[in-house]
Scaffold this active site. Structure first.
Site, PDB file in Angstrom:
ATOM      1  N   ASP A 174       0.820  -1.212   0.000  1.00  0.00           N
ATOM      2  CA  ASP A 174       0.000   0.000   0.000  1.00  0.00           C
ATOM      3  C   ASP A 174       0.864   1.275   0.000  1.00  0.00           C
ATOM      4  O   ASP A 174       2.098   1.203  -0.033  1.00  0.00           O
ATOM      5  CB  ASP A 174      -0.913  -0.069   1.244  1.00  0.00           C
ATOM      6  CG  ASP A 174      -2.315   0.451   0.968  1.00  0.00           C
ATOM      7  OD1 ASP A 174      -2.476   1.280   0.059  1.00  0.00           O
ATOM      8  OD2 ASP A 174      -3.248   0.047   1.691  1.00  0.00           O
ATOM      9  N   TRP A 206      -3.089   3.383  -5.613  1.00  0.00           N
ATOM     10  CA  TRP A 206      -4.375   4.028  -5.894  1.00  0.00           C
ATOM     11  C   TRP A 206      -4.381   4.863  -7.183  1.00  0.00           C
ATOM     12  O   TRP A 206      -5.131   5.839  -7.305  1.00  0.00           O
ATOM     13  CB  TRP A 206      -4.803   4.931  -4.730  1.00  0.00           C
ATOM     14  CG  TRP A 206      -4.456   4.414  -3.382  1.00  0.00           C
ATOM     15  CD1 TRP A 206      -4.706   3.164  -2.906  1.00  0.00           C
ATOM     16  CD2 TRP A 206      -3.794   5.131  -2.321  1.00  0.00           C
ATOM     17  NE1 TRP A 206      -4.248   3.057  -1.613  1.00  0.00           N
ATOM     18  CE2 TRP A 206      -3.687   4.243  -1.239  1.00  0.00           C
ATOM     19  CE3 TRP A 206      -3.292   6.439  -2.204  1.00  0.00           C
ATOM     20  CZ2 TRP A 206      -3.075   4.622  -0.031  1.00  0.00           C
ATOM     21  CZ3 TRP A 206      -2.698   6.810  -1.006  1.00  0.00           C
ATOM     22  CH2 TRP A 206      -2.598   5.908   0.064  1.00  0.00           C
ATOM     23  N   GLY A 207      -3.508   4.524  -8.122  1.00  0.00           N
ATOM     24  CA  GLY A 207      -3.510   5.250  -9.389  1.00  0.00           C
ATOM     25  C   GLY A 207      -2.709   6.532  -9.372  1.00  0.00           C
ATOM     26  O   GLY A 207      -2.707   7.286 -10.356  1.00  0.00           O
ATOM     27  N   ASP A 239     -10.193   3.531  -3.159  1.00  0.00           N
ATOM     28  CA  ASP A 239     -10.907   2.353  -2.658  1.00  0.00           C
ATOM     29  C   ASP A 239     -12.327   2.234  -3.215  1.00  0.00           C
ATOM     30  O   ASP A 239     -13.053   3.218  -3.344  1.00  0.00           O
ATOM     31  CB  ASP A 239     -11.001   2.403  -1.134  1.00  0.00           C
ATOM     32  CG  ASP A 239      -9.643   2.185  -0.487  1.00  0.00           C
ATOM     33  OD1 ASP A 239      -8.626   2.201  -1.207  1.00  0.00           O
ATOM     34  OD2 ASP A 239      -9.605   2.009   0.739  1.00  0.00           O
TER      35      ASP A 239
HETATM   36  C1  GLA Z   1      -5.992   1.402   1.675  1.00  0.00           C
HETATM   37  C2  GLA Z   1      -6.166   0.407   0.538  1.00  0.00           C
HETATM   38  C3  GLA Z   1      -7.273  -0.574   0.892  1.00  0.00           C
HETATM   39  C4  GLA Z   1      -6.934  -1.290   2.187  1.00  0.00           C
HETATM   40  C5  GLA Z   1      -6.696  -0.267   3.305  1.00  0.00           C
HETATM   41  C6  GLA Z   1      -6.167  -0.914   4.569  1.00  0.00           C
HETATM   42  O1  GLA Z   1      -7.095   2.225   1.818  1.00  0.00           O
HETATM   43  O2  GLA Z   1      -6.449   1.071  -0.657  1.00  0.00           O
HETATM   44  O3  GLA Z   1      -7.449  -1.512  -0.154  1.00  0.00           O
HETATM   45  O4  GLA Z   1      -5.788  -2.088   2.002  1.00  0.00           O
HETATM   46  O5  GLA Z   1      -5.757   0.711   2.898  1.00  0.00           O
HETATM   47  O6  GLA Z   1      -5.956   0.017   5.587  1.00  0.00           O
END
Ligand code: GLA
Length: 378
Positions: A125, A160-161, A182
């Protein structure tokens, strides 16, 4: 080769968030087998954020013993004994998104630790990433650490892009890369993600895929990212989109208790076969001439003389049908070619016969049709 096809599995985050433990993961591994998911192609059981103690111990990440009393190695063995693979989670910043220790500056030791636990997949992440650090280099570093870990570990990057990952994640060692923020369990969320990625999948190919986030199919508004929920038609639409786009198929619902419609969507053999087609070609878009955002037609070439057609009525609020028109010419099949298209409904398996000019199909709002076409002599 890792990620020869879009990875398929289950991840704890969408439904369980922080509420994870060893029993849940074991029961999920059991359900993967007993409920037919493994045979349908799902492979990875992935623990997301919130699995560790809040601080490192002697520099190491330690599973929270209250949640995982048997430790990760035993859990990994259990998952492997079910013929499945084990996924875990860390983050490129100082802390994970939920505030747990993460791998910035610890990449090589953490990768070694994951390998020692028998981990097969690492979601990585992007929270709490230092301003001074270089994003591409951080993902490259973890890719190198995993490659040196002595174990084949699929690297599921998740930023996340940000910074246009479709332009550099493949070259920097990721096997999948999250391309959006998300997902939530409402139709607008999966439709927005779909729309945002239509122009970003041309680079999908064996070895590295655009990950449009975990599936919300079957959540019905419950759980960590459950908001209003979706209808069965919408869950099918969402799954068909991810299948045709070549996204990883990572289930987010509680598969121990999934209802019949959810199971038949998630295990639909026709849609899974399209997602897992050996050539892994991305789809191209035929925008319906009379719409901008309400209707979308995708065409995905499949191995041999076959193709998949996805017709999506994206209207959520209006009851109006949309008539989809696809000419054979749109598919590269000119009328002088003497060819026709033999169609099968990919979801139901129904034989729809041959078309020579094209097809007109009316779909009600929220409805989706996925057709398999085989080019035959007309
Ligand atoms: C981010 C990611 C999610 C998840 C959360 C966990 O928001 O994009 O997919 O893994 O963290 O905290």
């Amino acid at each position: 080769m890792l990620a020869e096809r879009p990875p398929m599995g289950w991840n704890s985050w969408n439904t369980f968030g922080k509420e994870i433990n060893e029993l849940l993961i074991r029961e999920t591994a059991d359900a993967m087998v007993s409920e037919g998911y493994r045979d349908a192609g799902y492979e990875y059981v992935i623990i997301d954020d919130c699995w560790s103690l809040k601080e490192r111990v002697d520099g190491k990440l330690v599973p929270d013993p209250a949640l995982f009393p048997g430790g990760m190695e035993a859990l990994s063995e259990y998952i492997h004994s079910r013929g499945l693979k084990f996924g875990m989670y860390s983050c490129a910043g100082f802390k994970t998104c939920a505030g747990y220790p993460s791998s910035y500056g610890h990449e090589f030791e953490d990768a070694k630790q994951f390998a020692a636990w028998g981990v097969d997949y690492l979601k990585y992440d992007y929270c709490n990433f230092p301003n001074s650090a270089n994003t591409k280099n951080a993902y490259l570093t973890m890719a190198a650490a995993l490659r040196c870990s002595g174990r084949d570990i699929l690297f599921a990057a998740c930023n996340w892009g940000e910074k246009e990952p479709s332009r550099w994640m493949r070259s920097h060692g990721a096997h999948t890369y999250r391309s959006t923020g998300d997902i939530f369990d409402v139709p607008k969320s999966y439709i927005d993600i779909f729309e945002s990625q239509l122009g970003n999948v041309e680079g999908n190919a064996p070895g590295c895929f655009n990950d449009m986030d975990m599936l919300v199919c079957g959540m019905r508004g419950r759980g960590n990212v459950g908001l209003g929920g979706c209808t069965d038609d919408q869950y099918l639409q969402h799954f068909a989109m991810w299948a045709l786009m070549g996204s990883p198929l990572i289930i987010g619902t509680d598969i121990r208790n999934a209802d019949g419609p959810t199971k038949s969507i998630l295990q639909n053999p026709g849609l899974i076969a399209i997602n897992q087609d050996e050539e892994c070609r991305p789809p191209f878009t035929l925008r319906q001439q009379f719409q901008s955002k309400e209707a979308c037609t995708l065409v995905k070439l499949l191995k041999g003389n076959r193709l998949a057609l996805g017709l999506f009525n994206l209207r959520q609020d209006s009851e109006d049908d949309i008539t989809f028109v696809v000419s054979l010419d749109d598919l590269g099949i000119h009328s002088e070619s003497g060819k026709a298209l033999h169609l099968t409904d990919a979801v139901t398996g129904e034989d729809m016969g041959e078309v020579k000019d094209g097809l007109h199909l009316r779909l009600a709002s929220q409805k989706t049709k996925v057709l398999l076409g085989e080019i035959v002599d007309g």
